[in-house]
Design an enzyme around this catalytic site. Sequence first.
Site, PDB file in Angstrom:
ATOM      1  N   GLY A 248       0.854  -1.185   0.000  1.00 47.23           N
ATOM      2  CA  GLY A 248       0.000   0.000   0.000  1.00 47.23           C
ATOM      3  C   GLY A 248       0.881   1.223   0.000  1.00 47.23           C
ATOM      4  O   GLY A 248       1.858   1.292   0.767  1.00 47.23           O
TER       5      GLY A 248
ATOM      6  N   GLU B  97       0.591   4.358   1.025  1.00 49.50           N
ATOM      7  CA  GLU B  97       0.722   5.100   2.280  1.00 49.50           C
ATOM      8  C   GLU B  97       1.391   4.251   3.359  1.00 49.50           C
ATOM      9  O   GLU B  97       2.146   4.769   4.187  1.00 49.50           O
ATOM     10  CB  GLU B  97      -0.665   5.559   2.759  1.00 49.50           C
TER      11      GLU B  97
ATOM     12  N   TYR C 242      -5.221  -6.396  -8.897  1.00 48.21           N
ATOM     13  CA  TYR C 242      -5.800  -5.983  -7.619  1.00 48.21           C
ATOM     14  C   TYR C 242      -7.167  -6.626  -7.387  1.00 48.21           C
ATOM     15  O   TYR C 242      -7.988  -6.726  -8.301  1.00 48.21           O
ATOM     16  CB  TYR C 242      -5.968  -4.462  -7.590  1.00 48.21           C
TER      17      TYR C 242
ATOM     18  N   ASN D  18       0.321  10.089  -6.919  1.00 48.65           N
ATOM     19  CA  ASN D  18       0.173   8.637  -7.093  1.00 48.65           C
ATOM     20  C   ASN D  18      -1.031   8.299  -7.973  1.00 48.65           C
ATOM     21  O   ASN D  18      -1.958   7.606  -7.534  1.00 48.65           O
ATOM     22  CB  ASN D  18       0.013   7.971  -5.721  1.00 48.65           C
TER      23      ASN D  18
ATOM     24  N   ARG E 130      -3.892   6.940 -10.141  1.00 48.41           N
ATOM     25  CA  ARG E 130      -4.488   5.631 -10.434  1.00 48.41           C
ATOM     26  C   ARG E 130      -5.715   5.876 -11.321  1.00 48.41           C
ATOM     27  O   ARG E 130      -6.859   5.798 -10.855  1.00 48.41           O
ATOM     28  CB  ARG E 130      -4.894   4.910  -9.143  1.00 48.41           C
TER      29      ARG E 130
ATOM     30  N   GLY F  71       7.328   1.015  -5.697  1.00 53.24           N
ATOM     31  CA  GLY F  71       7.741   1.518  -4.388  1.00 53.24           C
ATOM     32  C   GLY F  71       8.826   2.576  -4.444  1.00 53.24           C
ATOM     33  O   GLY F  71       9.167   3.170  -3.413  1.00 53.24           O
TER      34      GLY F  71
ATOM     35  N   ASP G   8       7.427   5.920  -3.389  1.00 52.64           N
ATOM     36  CA  ASP G   8       7.186   5.951  -1.946  1.00 52.64           C
ATOM     37  C   ASP G   8       8.501   6.143  -1.190  1.00 52.64           C
ATOM     38  O   ASP G   8       8.561   6.877  -0.201  1.00 52.64           O
ATOM     39  CB  ASP G   8       6.507   4.658  -1.495  1.00 52.64           C
TER      40      ASP G   8
END
Length: 313
Positions: free
Chosen positions: A37, A39, A108, A170, A172, A261, A264
């Site tokens: 995830g 966050e 997903y 981010n 989507r 990632g 992030d």
Amino acid sequence: MHNALDVITLGEAMAMFVATETGDLAGAGHFIKRAAGAELNVATGLARLGLKVSWVSRVGDDSFGRFILNTLRKEGIDTAGVTLDTRYPTGFQLKSKCDDGTDPIVEYFRKGSAASHLSPEDFNAALFSDARHLHMSGVAAAISTTSYALLEHAAKAMKSQGKTLSFDPNLRPVLWKSEAEMVEKLNALALQADWVLPGLKEGVILTGQQTPEGIADFYLQRGVKAVIIKTGPDGAWFKAADGQQGAVAPIIVEKVVDTVGAGDGFAVGVISALLEGKTLHDAVRRGNAIGARAIQVPGDSEGLPTRAELGAL
């Protein structure tokens, strides 16, 4: 004002099953389980650097939910804002293995998940007030209208208390009804933030500007304090409301293993450094360094360093 927490963030975490052999997911027979995830990755990276972090979400009352909670506790992330939801399940995803630097395929399974039912009712005023910084991501904004409403409420509350806010778009697109809605909603959140961290392509979509400076000026002219843009192989570029600006060279790596990632990790570097009082230039350098480390290992968070490892970068 004393704050018990350094950072609070919110969003969805899923159980992630990463194939152990390359090729089509349909042919994969063995997987490694991880927590994933956007966050959560940022929360993990900040916690490993010694910051006090809380993550707000909903997980199902199931094995995936318990796995995520156990993962949070192992990383030292505060779970006071996580609700164990007895009505809806924890989402999960399948991720292909890549060892040639290409983007892995991710499938997903999140529709109707516990986290998609986040809403302003999940806003714990005391918990958020305990934090000095709020980090937001466009993923949490996209998973449902009620999750977006929670982000909007949290941003306004934190801003009214004089806290700092960061926002990583981010993007989507598949989770939004249209690109126009995505642009409108995400820019509304971005304009609440002090620091906005888009990728170059994201910035073009969100602002209509074609250059890093044009993208930065779009937000700076509307009250954002600093814009840090990931420019891929060129590293990163930043501009601040006080006139600071410049490019920061990339960290060259011998082999790219997994790109998921990296953004992030970049956010972890920038946010942690700015909260420590580092200059914007040094914060972007740290972001580049952690982002580069992240792409050299498989998995979303395996490359996020501890404080000791950061010193060796």
